[in-house]
Design a protein around this motif. Structure first.
Motif, mmCIF file in Angstrom:
data_model
loop_
_atom_site.group_PDB
_atom_site.id
_atom_site.type_symbol
_atom_site.label_atom_id
_atom_site.label_comp_id
_atom_site.label_asym_id
_atom_site.label_seq_id
_atom_site.Cartn_x
_atom_site.Cartn_y
_atom_site.Cartn_z
ATOM 1 N N VAL A 79 0.854 -1.184 0.000
ATOM 2 C CA VAL A 79 0.000 0.000 0.000
ATOM 3 C C VAL A 79 0.890 1.234 0.000
ATOM 4 N N THR A 80 0.552 2.204 -0.855
ATOM 5 C CA THR A 80 1.345 3.433 -0.871
ATOM 6 C C THR A 80 1.203 4.168 0.459
ATOM 7 N N GLY A 81 2.259 4.876 0.826
ATOM 8 C CA GLY A 81 2.249 5.552 2.110
ATOM 9 C C GLY A 81 2.792 4.648 3.191
ATOM 10 N N HIS A 82 2.968 5.243 4.372
ATOM 11 C CA HIS A 82 3.529 4.494 5.481
ATOM 12 C C HIS A 82 2.869 4.919 6.773
ATOM 13 N N GLY A 83 3.123 4.155 7.792
ATOM 14 C CA GLY A 83 2.593 4.484 9.097
ATOM 15 C C GLY A 83 1.279 3.795 9.374
ATOM 16 N N LEU A 84 0.552 4.339 10.356
ATOM 17 C CA LEU A 84 -0.691 3.723 10.807
ATOM 18 C C LEU A 84 -1.739 3.681 9.707
ATOM 19 N N HIS A 85 -1.828 4.753 8.927
ATOM 20 C CA HIS A 85 -2.859 4.788 7.880
ATOM 21 C C HIS A 85 -2.631 3.672 6.873
ATOM 22 N N ALA A 86 -1.365 3.471 6.462
ATOM 23 C CA ALA A 86 -1.078 2.407 5.504
ATOM 24 C C ALA A 86 -1.356 1.039 6.112
ATOM 25 N N LEU A 104 -5.652 6.868 -2.384
ATOM 26 C CA LEU A 104 -4.690 5.877 -1.920
ATOM 27 C C LEU A 104 -4.591 4.777 -2.961
ATOM 28 N N TYR A 105 -3.366 4.279 -3.187
ATOM 29 C CA TYR A 105 -3.136 3.258 -4.208
ATOM 30 C C TYR A 105 -2.377 2.086 -3.593
ATOM 31 N N ALA A 106 -2.370 0.986 -4.354
ATOM 32 C CA ALA A 106 -1.687 -0.213 -3.873
ATOM 33 C C ALA A 106 -1.240 -1.039 -5.062
ATOM 34 N N THR A 107 -0.259 -1.907 -4.821
ATOM 35 C CA THR A 107 0.157 -2.889 -5.820
ATOM 36 C C THR A 107 0.014 -4.268 -5.180
ATOM 37 N N ALA A 108 -0.153 -5.276 -6.012
ATOM 38 C CA ALA A 108 -0.312 -6.623 -5.470
ATOM 39 C C ALA A 108 -0.050 -7.651 -6.573
ATOM 40 N N VAL A 109 0.350 -8.847 -6.147
ATOM 41 C CA VAL A 109 0.504 -9.976 -7.042
ATOM 42 C C VAL A 109 -0.124 -11.179 -6.333
ATOM 43 N N ILE A 110 -0.946 -11.954 -7.093
ATOM 44 C CA ILE A 110 -1.651 -13.113 -6.535
ATOM 45 C C ILE A 110 -1.280 -14.335 -7.367
ATOM 46 N N ALA A 111 -0.954 -15.423 -6.668
ATOM 47 C CA ALA A 111 -0.705 -16.718 -7.329
ATOM 48 C C ALA A 111 -1.651 -17.752 -6.724
ATOM 49 N N ARG A 112 -2.249 -18.587 -7.595
ATOM 50 C CA ARG A 112 -3.221 -19.597 -7.132
ATOM 51 C C ARG A 112 -2.695 -20.987 -7.495
ATOM 52 N N PHE A 113 -2.576 -21.815 -6.479
ATOM 53 C CA PHE A 113 -2.174 -23.215 -6.669
ATOM 54 C C PHE A 113 -3.380 -24.111 -6.396
ATOM 55 N N HIS A 114 -3.534 -25.151 -7.235
ATOM 56 C CA HIS A 114 -4.599 -26.113 -6.997
ATOM 57 C C HIS A 114 -3.994 -27.513 -7.101
ATOM 58 N N PRO A 115 -4.245 -28.360 -6.145
ATOM 59 C CA PRO A 115 -3.583 -29.687 -6.150
ATOM 60 C C PRO A 115 -3.969 -30.545 -7.335
ATOM 61 N N GLU A 116 -5.095 -30.294 -7.980
ATOM 62 C CA GLU A 116 -5.535 -31.139 -9.094
ATOM 63 C C GLU A 116 -5.218 -30.512 -10.449
ATOM 64 N N GLU A 117 -4.535 -29.366 -10.444
ATOM 65 C CA GLU A 117 -4.215 -28.688 -11.700
ATOM 66 C C GLU A 117 -2.706 -28.589 -11.849
ATOM 67 N N PRO A 118 -2.170 -28.885 -13.059
ATOM 68 C CA PRO A 118 -0.706 -28.836 -13.255
ATOM 69 C C PRO A 118 -0.195 -27.414 -13.476
ATOM 70 N N THR A 119 -1.064 -26.464 -13.528
ATOM 71 C CA THR A 119 -0.629 -25.090 -13.786
ATOM 72 C C THR A 119 -0.883 -24.213 -12.574
ATOM 73 N N MET A 120 -0.137 -23.130 -12.534
ATOM 74 C CA MET A 120 -0.342 -22.100 -11.522
ATOM 75 C C MET A 120 -0.869 -20.860 -12.227
ATOM 76 N N GLN A 121 -1.942 -20.293 -11.690
ATOM 77 C CA GLN A 121 -2.469 -19.033 -12.216
ATOM 78 C C GLN A 121 -1.903 -17.874 -11.401
ATOM 79 N N TRP A 122 -1.638 -16.786 -12.099
ATOM 80 C CA TRP A 122 -1.151 -15.603 -11.380
ATOM 81 C C TRP A 122 -1.573 -14.339 -12.128
ATOM 82 N N ALA A 123 -1.594 -13.249 -11.401
ATOM 83 C CA ALA A 123 -1.917 -11.933 -11.974
ATOM 84 C C ALA A 123 -1.244 -10.876 -11.101
#
Length: 576
Positions: A392-399, A438-457
């Motif tokens: 999250v952009t910014g720092h301190g308690l608000h962030a 206020l802005y933010a950056t993020a990256v998400i990865a999804r693993f599934h035990p029955e799928e040979p691929t990993m999804q991410w964004a």
């Protein structure tokens, strides 16, 4: 032409004198020179008659050719016997002009009438000389008056020059005093500016207190004591005694000077000498804040006493030091709260079978750069595992608070299922409406035990780094979405990559790889090299140690300006 006379008696001397005068007149000798010649000749002949004997007077005209000046020479020589006795000839020479007719031998007067006539002629010459002398006396009197007036003017000029010299010396002295005062004022202002920069450079109040004596000793104080009120309550030992003037300064909020003589310092109250050390003057200055003094700064002078201007500067420096200490304490308080909140909100990771997770969070080493970075890992209803790292952009308690809200919103959206790109799109809409500034950056990865691929964004976040079982490292830099919360409608795309047992995924924040002097790309390369240095068996055996092994080389070369977050996801298996 040459004439000679023999002088034995007074009559011989008179006749010879008259003859020489006529001869000089005939040769054009000026009247004054002629009178001077006659007078000097008469005086010498009188001396010769006094000595007695026979004397010879010779007069000769010399020169007169074109371009040559003519002179009339008169020589008086003693008798030959006198010469032998050591007498020296007397001679005189006067300028003349060549006469047209030179009188012959009959120039000597033989009777009384001729002698009288000659005497009258001599008187005429004397009258002319007297007239010239009168003129010269008038001229001398005129010049004497001019000299007197000049002397008066010189005296007046000397008086004016003396007054001007005194005024100039006074002006120079005043200029030196003004220059000295200006240099002292510049020295004090320079010291005050430099000391303020040193005090405000740190956000640790203990460090500020330690720097104060180094700044003041020995130029402005021989000893420095900083009394902070709350330290007495925190110290389990018996608090050190303080001078009565320091107690008065703490109670009144006014600087106090304790000595056996008046301090006469501006804005400072005089007090009796301290009972702790009566022979040492003390200047006790409270450390003011908006509410109440933080403590008292007690100084002893470098010499017998302080200069009043130095005392004013010390009071101002104390005020600035008090502000720096108060700001540092506020910063430390807020940082402790933010760090406590940050760590309380970070997830305790529970990995499903076949998958290992290791996370690290490190606050910044200086500055209030706490609260923006976060990581999380949780199960979806369909058995998939969502792993996320955000900033999250910014720092301190608000962030930190906004990070908590984003974390909660993401978990709520993930209950209904959804891919990483869809979850980030919802977070973007949520943040834009909740906190437009206020802005933010993020990256998400999804693993599934029955799928040979990993999804991410990813949304404005550094790309994930994937290590495959064969030891190859790939930076997953497919086109990411924009930052979360910007005033732009966006749909964030999903990406997929095949993963097999032994693969390791690193999600991280920019604090791990970005350096101001080098940018972010070299840091990502260093992260990839560090991850490639581990084998799959090492990652299977000790993923926590691998996380520490990655952080150390990336963070040991510089101080951290930002907090750091790292999440390692490892599919357990054997190396291919």
């Amino acid at each position: 032409m040459m004439r000679t006379w023999q002088i034995t008696t007074v009559t011989d001397a008179a006749q010879a004198r008259i003859a020489v005068a006529r001869l000089a007149a005939a040769y054009g000798v000026p009247t004054v020179e002629r009178s001077r010649l006659a007078a000097s000749l008469s005086a010498h002949l009188r001396q010769c008659l006094t000595k007695g004997g026979t004397w010879l007077l010779s007069v000769e005209a010399a020169g007169g050719s074109p371009g040559e000046e003519c002179h009339l020479h008169a020589v008086v020589t003693p008798h030959q016997d006198a010469c032998a006795a050591g007498q020296t000839p007397w001679q005189v020479s006067v300028p003349c002009a060549q006469a047209a007719e030179v009188p012959g031998e009959g120039i000597l007067p033989d009777d009384a009438d001729a002698l009288a006539e000659a005497l009258l002629g001599a008187d005429e010459d004397t009258a002319v000389v007297l007239d010239k002398l009168a003129e010269q006396e008038e001229l001398v009197a005129f010049h004497r008056e001019e000299l007197h007036q000049t002397n008066q003017g010189v005296l007046a000029l000397h008086a004016e020059l003396d007054a001007a010299g005194r005024a100039q010396r006074e002006a120079f002295a005043a200029e030196r005093r003004a220059r000295t005062e200006a240099e002292n004022a510049r020295r004090r202002l320079t010291f005050l500016a430099d000391a303020s920069a040193v005090l405000t450079a740190s956000l640790n109040h203990d460090e500020i207190v330690r720097r104060l004596p180094d700044l003041l000793v020995p130029e402005y104080a021989s000893s420095v004591d900083v009394w902070l009120f709350d330290n007495d309550t925190d110290d389990k030992r018996r608090p050190a005694p303080h001078a009565a003037a320091a107690v008065i300064a703490a109670r009144t909020g006014r600087p106090q000077y304790a000595a056996d003589h008046p301090g006469n310092l501006p804005g400072v109250d005089d007090q009796p000498p301290s009972a702790l050390n009566p022979g040492r003057p003390l200047l006790c200055i409270p450390l003011p804040t908006r509410r109440a003094p933080l403590g008292v700064l007690t100084l002893s002078p470098p010499g017998e006493r302080w200069d009043p201007d130095d005392a004013v500067m010390l009071i101002e420096l104390t005020r600035r030091a008090s502000i720096a200490i108060d700001n540092a304490r506020r910063f430390e308080h807020n940082r402790d709260i933010a760090e406590t909140l940050q760590r309380a909100l970070l997830t305790e990771l529970h990995a499903p079978p076949g998958l290992s997770l290791a996370a690290r969070y490190l606050p910044a080493t200086h500055g209030l750069n706490i609260g923006g970075d976060w990581y999380d890992a949780f199960r979806q209803p369909d058995g998939g595992l969502i792993t996320v790292v955000g900033d999250v952009t910014g720092h301190g308690l608000h962030a930190a608070v906004m990070m908590s809200q984003l974390r909660t919103a993401l978990r709520a959206y993930a209950v209904d299922g959804g891919s990483p790109g869809r979850l980030l799109t919802k977070l973007h809409t949520f943040l834009h409406h909740l906190q437009p500034d206020l802005y933010a950056t993020a990256v998400i990865a999804r693993f599934h035990p029955e799928e040979p691929t990993m999804q991410w964004a990813a949304a404005g976040h550094p790309p994930p780094v994937l290590r495959t079982p064969d030891g190859q490292v790939h930076v997953l830099d497919a086109k990411p979405g924009a930052m979360l919360g910007i005033p732009l409608k966006q749909e964030i795309d999903d990406h997929a990559v095949r993963v097999t047992p032994g693969s390791t995924l690193a999600l991280y924040t920019d604090g791990l790889v970005e350096r101001r002097a080098r940018g972010i790309d070299p840091g990502i390369e260093r992260l990839a090299s560090a991850l490639a240095g581990f084998s799959s068996s090492e990652l299977d055996a000790d993923l926590e140690g691998a996380a520490d092994g990655i952080l150390h080389p990336l963070l040991s070369d510089s101080e951290r300006d930002d907090d750091v977050c790292l999440l390692l996801c490892h599919l357990r298996g054997q190396e291919v």
